[in-house]
Design an enzyme around this catalytic site. Structure first.
Site, mmCIF file in Angstrom:
data_model
loop_
_atom_site.group_PDB
_atom_site.id
_atom_site.type_symbol
_atom_site.label_atom_id
_atom_site.label_comp_id
_atom_site.label_asym_id
_atom_site.label_seq_id
_atom_site.Cartn_x
_atom_site.Cartn_y
_atom_site.Cartn_z
ATOM 1 N N HIS A 127 0.815 -1.222 0.000
ATOM 2 C CA HIS A 127 0.000 0.000 0.000
ATOM 3 C C HIS A 127 0.848 1.271 0.000
ATOM 4 O O HIS A 127 0.318 2.358 -0.248
ATOM 5 C CB HIS A 127 -0.922 0.024 1.215
ATOM 6 C CG HIS A 127 -1.997 -1.012 1.201
ATOM 7 N ND1 HIS A 127 -2.840 -1.202 0.120
ATOM 8 C CD2 HIS A 127 -2.366 -1.934 2.139
ATOM 9 C CE1 HIS A 127 -3.675 -2.197 0.397
ATOM 10 N NE2 HIS A 127 -3.404 -2.656 1.608
ATOM 11 N N HIS A 166 -6.385 -7.298 -0.379
ATOM 12 C CA HIS A 166 -6.504 -5.861 -0.622
ATOM 13 C C HIS A 166 -5.627 -5.486 -1.821
ATOM 14 O O HIS A 166 -4.513 -5.980 -1.961
ATOM 15 C CB HIS A 166 -6.064 -5.060 0.604
ATOM 16 C CG HIS A 166 -6.839 -5.376 1.839
ATOM 17 N ND1 HIS A 166 -6.408 -6.304 2.767
ATOM 18 C CD2 HIS A 166 -8.032 -4.910 2.279
ATOM 19 C CE1 HIS A 166 -7.301 -6.383 3.742
ATOM 20 N NE2 HIS A 166 -8.290 -5.557 3.476
#
Length: 310
Positions: A127, A166
């Protein structure tokens, strides 16, 4: 050739507030699982810290400096630097070793010493964007590893395959206009961080295959068989890097994809086949998410056991 396991007690020293899912026990659970007799054939090495200059191959130098400066001096203090992301006094050093572990694994695999490698590291990385932390992540270990393979070992094309539940928005953003790095991701959608639509294709080097909530093995297998593997074969990578998050496991509390450890083993086997075809079998796998300790440890064990069959 044997499989390399990079592990280090320092990865338990990145501290987060009580109740935070990305906790030191994740590393302890994996280390316990990989201490079983069937993993005696692994070669185990500690991590070696990389430098700020190497981190800057994926991030702005000013951002690296900001992370270092934000780390508290007090050993008991934990500071919040983003909605879900924290620093303690050791976090910067730990993050340098996480990225260093990825580089060490790349060097060992690209140098022909090992067939493949798994790095049991934290904090995770996918991320983290070029100029900001996000979603538990400080530095993007996968992109740093890819750039290490290119910069030090002359790899022309590196593929990053991300099966974390994710979407790896940071990886996608950093390599968006870099045709020498393929980013291919399966992930639940809609879900944090909100990126990863099939229409997000970069310069033709991004392949996103979102899965709906309550998807399971058939949908995951179809995503790999119909989209991920063909893209890899067309790209012809010199190295495959796996962003190996295990939070698509059915036990995980942060998402709703119903995979089991056998799904991760099968995906690993398929990536090994592609790597054998195009990259001399070269794979470097980096731990990302996975927040139920049983699901995480069993899935990581299945993944590593498959790597050891090379």
């Amino acid at each position: 050739m044997p499989t390399l396991l990079v592990q280090d007690p320092i990865f338990t020293q990145h501290l987060v507030p009580p109740g935070h899912p990305e906790r030191p026990d994740r590393i302890r659970a994996i280390e316990k699982a990989l201490s079983a007799e069937r993993f005696a054939g692994l070669t185990r090495r500690p991590a070696v810290a990389t430098t700020a200059e190497v981190i800057a191959t994926a991030h702005r130098e000013s951002y690296v400096e900001e992370v270092a400066a934000a780390s508290p001096d007090d050993a008991s203090e934990i500071v919040q630097i983003e909605a879900d992301t924290y620093l303690c006094a050791m976090s910067y050093e730990v993050a340098l070793k996480a990225a260093g572990a990825a580089c060490l694994a790349v060097d060992a695999v690209m140098g022909g010493e090992f067939a493949n490698a798994f790095c049991a590291i934290r904090p995770p990385g996918h991320h983290a964007e070029g100029d900001r932390p996000m979603g538990f992540c400080l530095f993007n270990n996968a992109v740093i590893a890819a750039r290490q393979a290119q910069r030090v070992h002359g790899a022309e094309r590196v593929a990053i395959v991300d099966w974390d539940v994710h979407h790896g928005n940071g990886t996608q953003a950093i390599v968006w206009d870099d045709p020498s790095i393929l980013y291919a991701s399966t992930h639940q959608m809609p879900l944090y961080p909100g990126t990863g639509a099939p229409s997000e294709t970069g310069c033709g080097n991004i392949v996103n295959v979102p899965l709906a909530a309550e998807s399971g093995s058939p949908e995951f297998e179809a995503a790999f068989g119909e989209r991920i593997l063909p893209a890899l074969n067309a790209f012809v990578p010199d190295l495959i890097i796996i962003s190996a998050g295990f939070d698509a496991h059915w036990r995980d509390p942060l998402a709703n994809i119903n995979l089991s450890e056998s799904d991760f083993a099968q995906a690993t086997e398929q990536l090994m086949e592609v790597a054998t075809r195009h990259a001399g079998g070269k794979i470097v796998s980096l731990l990302e998410g996975g927040y139920d300790l049983t699901g995480l440890s069993e899935s990581a064990a299945a993944h590593v056991a498959t790597l050891m069959t090379a």
